[in-house]
Design an enzyme around this catalytic site. Sequence first.
Site, PDB file in Angstrom:
ATOM      1  N   HIS A 171       0.818  -1.218   0.000  1.00 24.59           N
ATOM      2  CA  HIS A 171       0.000   0.000   0.000  1.00 24.59           C
ATOM      3  C   HIS A 171       0.852   1.268   0.000  1.00 24.59           C
ATOM      4  CE1 HIS A 171       0.522  -0.261   4.502  1.00 24.59           C
ATOM      5  NE2 HIS A 171       0.552   1.056   4.373  1.00 24.59           N
ATOM      6  N   ASP A 202       0.133  -7.604   1.368  1.00 21.74           N
ATOM      7  CA  ASP A 202       0.558  -6.216   1.553  1.00 21.74           C
ATOM      8  C   ASP A 202       2.087  -6.088   1.606  1.00 21.74           C
ATOM      9  OD1 ASP A 202       0.379  -3.515   1.778  1.00 21.74           O
ATOM     10  OD2 ASP A 202      -0.309  -3.488   3.857  1.00 21.74           O
ATOM     11  N   SER A 280       4.963   2.093   8.166  1.00 22.54           N
ATOM     12  CA  SER A 280       4.639   1.029   7.219  1.00 22.54           C
ATOM     13  C   SER A 280       5.863   0.611   6.426  1.00 22.54           C
ATOM     14  CB  SER A 280       3.557   1.503   6.240  1.00 22.54           C
ATOM     15  OG  SER A 280       2.283   1.331   6.787  1.00 22.54           O
TER      16      SER A 280
END
Length: 543
Positions: A171, A202, A280
Amino acid sequence: MAAMAAVLASPSCSSPSLSCQSSCSSRRSIFACSHRPPRSRKKSLRKGPPARKNGDEFKGVSQKRFPGRGKDERAYLPPDGSRGEAGWSQSMVFGSAGLQKKDKDLVYDLREQQFDDTGNLQDAAFLNAVVKVYCTHTAPDYSLPWQKQRQYTSTASAFMIGDGKLLTNAHCVEHDTQVKLKRRGDNTKFVAKVLARGIECDIALLSVESEEFWRGAEPLCFGRLPCLQDSVTVVGYPLGGDTISVTKGVVSRIEVTSYAHGASDLLGIQIDAAINPGNSGGPAFNDRGECIGVAFQVFRSEEAENIGYVIPTTVVSHFLNDYERNGKYTGFPCLGVLLQKLENPALRACLRVPSNEGVLVRRVEPTSAAGNVLKEGDVIVSFDGVSVGCEGTIPFRSTERIAFRYLISQKFSGDVSELGIIREGSSMKVKTVLRPRVHLVPYHIEGGQPSYLIIAGLVFTPLSEPLIDEECEDSIGLKLLAKARYSLARFKGEEIVILSQSYSTKKSYYSWRMPQLFFRLRVFSQEQRNLNVYILIKNASYC
């Protein structure tokens, strides 16, 4: 005049694989990247605008920046759990974890000098393997599929795994136009290339061709799955500053969890270490300095605190092995059946199941290979020799149990598995091929840009979760929404096509042109293999 119409079609294009749909109405997923796209309602752990306050939410950890917005904005809510930009049924925030790989090119030993006698992480060379990601995104406009939305930027984290490659979250580089990386203590940004994206897990694989970028670099070593209460340290570049950040906590839980970006259910590690927008894609370390996962999402709620998630090394290993085997990411396979628990003794007696085990097959997907060997009413009691409990769980490590889906996620597309079943009181063994799920309504558009067809001012485009999120569920219509949520694809490539826009032209007088529209669509359908077209008209008016 028809203000809204939808066409259910089954063209020969293949649909991208689905993500998990386990989010409940009170939960949403959010990602953690910084900077949010103009129309996106997802949250990621990239740095971005404030998250929604209505209900619990999963948030991602990347930071997003937009023109005219201040630097103090926080994580935002992604539509998918980031759908289209992250996931669509939930708004979760994920982070990926490192894996221990035995390949000589991917395994690297950390020097003992990097740790002191107490096992604490020091300001050592391995921290230099964590880099900052600068990504420019250009997302498609799903309502007007021939154009794109305005660009936005985000920052996240990544880390080196050797052989000229790095790992981050999918993402964080979704709809990327340009990806640049900057090493710790350096002021130069290097252009990176996205080699593969694992939507369900992901995870994204990056590479940098510049030799200067890798000069003096020491890739990370991957560790095994941790145990409960093991110490964990999360490293990355979250909001609050520009330099590297380190937070510490413990492993709180290990179980199959929902991945918001891919709407899938895979193994995840829950930790209480702080994970913020920008984390992230950053690694999580154990006390031995081994990377045990990748930070990718957090859970936000007024009733809960300090719930972050890490992608474990088992999932990362599957992603890397899949890429090495096929030269691309092919996805995680599924059994293709809807299962029901068998905790009720009366139900087990009715199905003639002698012991407290097994799960009931309620529905078999038409596109699944299991449809050739399984029937509704069968009871699955074992998978590759591993007994399946009545709650749908299997033994995990010494004293734990985990969801039955974990065994399936360890397989690769095309693998053959043996199922022990009870059918009408008789025990038998059957074999089936595992394939990725075929979704009637995809969570992500393969290739990034949606397809479309224009006929006399009418714009037709395939229905997808990003489009539903962009148009809002209320405007789609209950009947079409139910079709999208609960129907299964009858064959690979089947799609639901909607009439997304209607432009006034000399040939768009619907009072007598509508029958011709039906005729032209039927003619078009005959040119496609197994294509069936249905028209659903909402709020239509005729002169």
